[in-house]
Design a protein around this motif. Sequence first.
Motif, PDB file in Angstrom:
ATOM      1  N   LEU A   1      60.913  96.426 145.720  1.00  0.00           N
ATOM      2  CA  LEU A   1      61.685  95.261 146.150  1.00  0.00           C
ATOM      3  C   LEU A   1      60.824  94.004 146.174  1.00  0.00           C
ATOM      4  O   LEU A   1      61.277  92.918 145.797  1.00  0.00           O
ATOM      5  CB  LEU A   1      62.284  95.510 147.540  1.00  0.00           C
ATOM      6  CG  LEU A   1      63.443  96.502 147.594  1.00  0.00           C
ATOM      7  CD1 LEU A   1      63.808  96.799 149.041  1.00  0.00           C
ATOM      8  CD2 LEU A   1      64.644  95.971 146.841  1.00  0.00           C
ATOM      9  N   GLY A   2      59.564  94.150 146.593  1.00  0.00           N
ATOM     10  CA  GLY A   2      58.662  93.004 146.601  1.00  0.00           C
ATOM     11  C   GLY A   2      58.386  92.489 145.201  1.00  0.00           C
ATOM     12  O   GLY A   2      58.404  91.279 144.949  1.00  0.00           O
ATOM     13  N   ILE A   3      58.160  93.408 144.273  1.00  0.00           N
ATOM     14  CA  ILE A   3      57.913  93.011 142.882  1.00  0.00           C
ATOM     15  C   ILE A   3      59.163  92.359 142.292  1.00  0.00           C
ATOM     16  O   ILE A   3      59.084  91.343 141.617  1.00  0.00           O
ATOM     17  CB  ILE A   3      57.459  94.227 142.045  1.00  0.00           C
ATOM     18  CG1 ILE A   3      56.058  94.657 142.479  1.00  0.00           C
ATOM     19  CG2 ILE A   3      57.484  93.913 140.559  1.00  0.00           C
ATOM     20  CD1 ILE A   3      55.601  95.969 141.872  1.00  0.00           C
ATOM     21  N   ARG A   4      60.319  92.956 142.581  1.00  0.00           N
ATOM     22  CA  ARG A   4      61.569  92.383 142.063  1.00  0.00           C
ATOM     23  C   ARG A   4      61.784  90.976 142.609  1.00  0.00           C
ATOM     24  O   ARG A   4      62.190  90.063 141.881  1.00  0.00           O
ATOM     25  CB  ARG A   4      62.738  93.274 142.441  1.00  0.00           C
ATOM     26  CG  ARG A   4      64.053  92.760 141.925  1.00  0.00           C
ATOM     27  CD  ARG A   4      65.177  93.690 142.245  1.00  0.00           C
ATOM     28  NE  ARG A   4      66.437  93.095 141.812  1.00  0.00           N
ATOM     29  CZ  ARG A   4      67.594  93.426 142.272  1.00  0.00           C
ATOM     30  NH1 ARG A   4      67.691  94.387 143.172  1.00  0.00           N
ATOM     31  NH2 ARG A   4      68.685  92.854 141.850  1.00  0.00           N
ATOM     32  N   LEU A   5      61.500  90.790 143.893  1.00  0.00           N
ATOM     33  CA  LEU A   5      61.657  89.468 144.485  1.00  0.00           C
ATOM     34  C   LEU A   5      60.672  88.480 143.885  1.00  0.00           C
ATOM     35  O   LEU A   5      61.026  87.337 143.617  1.00  0.00           O
ATOM     36  CB  LEU A   5      61.453  89.546 146.002  1.00  0.00           C
ATOM     37  CG  LEU A   5      61.593  88.248 146.777  1.00  0.00           C
ATOM     38  CD1 LEU A   5      63.010  87.728 146.686  1.00  0.00           C
ATOM     39  CD2 LEU A   5      61.223  88.471 148.232  1.00  0.00           C
TER      40      LEU A   5
ATOM     41  N   PHE B   1      57.496  83.847 145.071  1.00  0.00           N
ATOM     42  CA  PHE B   1      56.384  84.683 144.641  1.00  0.00           C
ATOM     43  C   PHE B   1      55.463  84.977 145.821  1.00  0.00           C
ATOM     44  O   PHE B   1      55.030  86.107 146.012  1.00  0.00           O
ATOM     45  CB  PHE B   1      55.610  84.003 143.504  1.00  0.00           C
ATOM     46  CG  PHE B   1      54.487  84.828 142.964  1.00  0.00           C
ATOM     47  CD1 PHE B   1      54.750  85.927 142.171  1.00  0.00           C
ATOM     48  CD2 PHE B   1      53.175  84.521 143.280  1.00  0.00           C
ATOM     49  CE1 PHE B   1      53.726  86.705 141.688  1.00  0.00           C
ATOM     50  CE2 PHE B   1      52.139  85.291 142.805  1.00  0.00           C
ATOM     51  CZ  PHE B   1      52.412  86.382 141.998  1.00  0.00           C
ATOM     52  N   GLN B   2      55.201  83.959 146.639  1.00  0.00           N
ATOM     53  CA  GLN B   2      54.352  84.143 147.804  1.00  0.00           C
ATOM     54  C   GLN B   2      54.998  85.120 148.786  1.00  0.00           C
ATOM     55  O   GLN B   2      54.319  85.970 149.357  1.00  0.00           O
ATOM     56  CB  GLN B   2      54.106  82.796 148.485  1.00  0.00           C
ATOM     57  CG  GLN B   2      53.200  82.881 149.688  1.00  0.00           C
ATOM     58  CD  GLN B   2      53.022  81.539 150.369  1.00  0.00           C
ATOM     59  OE1 GLN B   2      53.665  80.564 150.006  1.00  0.00           O
ATOM     60  NE2 GLN B   2      52.157  81.489 151.357  1.00  0.00           N
ATOM     61  N   LEU B   3      56.306  85.023 148.977  1.00  0.00           N
ATOM     62  CA  LEU B   3      57.009  85.935 149.862  1.00  0.00           C
ATOM     63  C   LEU B   3      56.921  87.364 149.345  1.00  0.00           C
ATOM     64  O   LEU B   3      56.715  88.301 150.109  1.00  0.00           O
ATOM     65  CB  LEU B   3      58.472  85.508 150.013  1.00  0.00           C
ATOM     66  CG  LEU B   3      59.338  86.376 150.916  1.00  0.00           C
ATOM     67  CD1 LEU B   3      58.820  86.330 152.342  1.00  0.00           C
ATOM     68  CD2 LEU B   3      60.777  85.919 150.871  1.00  0.00           C
ATOM     69  N   GLY B   4      57.052  87.538 148.043  1.00  0.00           N
ATOM     70  CA  GLY B   4      56.943  88.877 147.461  1.00  0.00           C
ATOM     71  C   GLY B   4      55.562  89.465 147.676  1.00  0.00           C
ATOM     72  O   GLY B   4      55.413  90.640 148.033  1.00  0.00           O
ATOM     73  N   ILE B   5      54.533  88.668 147.493  1.00  0.00           N
ATOM     74  CA  ILE B   5      53.163  89.139 147.714  1.00  0.00           C
ATOM     75  C   ILE B   5      52.962  89.479 149.185  1.00  0.00           C
ATOM     76  O   ILE B   5      52.343  90.506 149.513  1.00  0.00           O
ATOM     77  CB  ILE B   5      52.142  88.065 147.251  1.00  0.00           C
ATOM     78  CG1 ILE B   5      52.258  87.831 145.746  1.00  0.00           C
ATOM     79  CG2 ILE B   5      50.728  88.447 147.639  1.00  0.00           C
ATOM     80  CD1 ILE B   5      51.958  89.037 144.902  1.00  0.00           C
ATOM     81  N   GLN B   6      53.491  88.651 150.086  1.00  0.00           N
ATOM     82  CA  GLN B   6      53.360  88.930 151.515  1.00  0.00           C
ATOM     83  C   GLN B   6      54.053  90.237 151.881  1.00  0.00           C
ATOM     84  O   GLN B   6      53.548  91.007 152.695  1.00  0.00           O
ATOM     85  CB  GLN B   6      53.942  87.783 152.336  1.00  0.00           C
ATOM     86  CG  GLN B   6      53.075  86.560 152.374  1.00  0.00           C
ATOM     87  CD  GLN B   6      53.731  85.407 153.126  1.00  0.00           C
ATOM     88  OE1 GLN B   6      54.943  85.416 153.370  1.00  0.00           O
ATOM     89  NE2 GLN B   6      52.927  84.421 153.495  1.00  0.00           N
TER      90      GLN B   6
END
Length: 146
Positions: free
Chosen positions: A136-140, A14-19
Motif C-alpha cells: 500500500l505504501g509503494i502504491r501510494l 511520495f513522502q507519505l508513502g516512504i513514511q
Amino acid sequence: MLSETSPHFNGERFQLGIQMLLTKTKQEEKSNLEQTSVSIDKSSSWKSVKQGFLAEILNPKTALFFLAFLPQFIQNDGSSVTLQLFVLGIVFVLMSIVYTTFLAYCTSFIGAKIFKTSGVFSNKIEKIVGLIYIGLGIRLALQTQE
C-alpha cells in the motif's frame, strides 16, 4: 489550479508513502523484539472500556445518525416525541451492546486460537500484513494524480 500544485502534491504523497514504509518497518522490528505472550491487566481493560464509551459519546457521527435515522420512526399521534426518541435510543444502544459484546467475544476466541496456539502461523500472518502495508505504501508513493 490543481495542475500548478501537482508537483508539490506528488512530492508530499511520495513522502507519505516512504513514511508509511518506515513506520511499518519500525513496528515490525519492535514486535519482533517483544515477546509474543501478552498479559492482560484488568485495569487496562476497564480503561479501554471507558475510552471507547467516551469516543462513542463524543462522536458526531452518532448524533447525526440519531438525527437522520430515528425521526422516521416517531409517531405524531399526540404521545411525547421526547419519550419516543428516548425509548428508540435505548433500544438502539442495547442492541449495539449485545452485538459488539458478541463480536468482541468471538474475535477474542478466534484470536486466542490462531495466535496463541501456533507461533509459526502468527508470524506468517504478521509477515503477510507487513507485506500488505508495504504494498500500500509503494502504491501510494507511485500513484499519479488524475
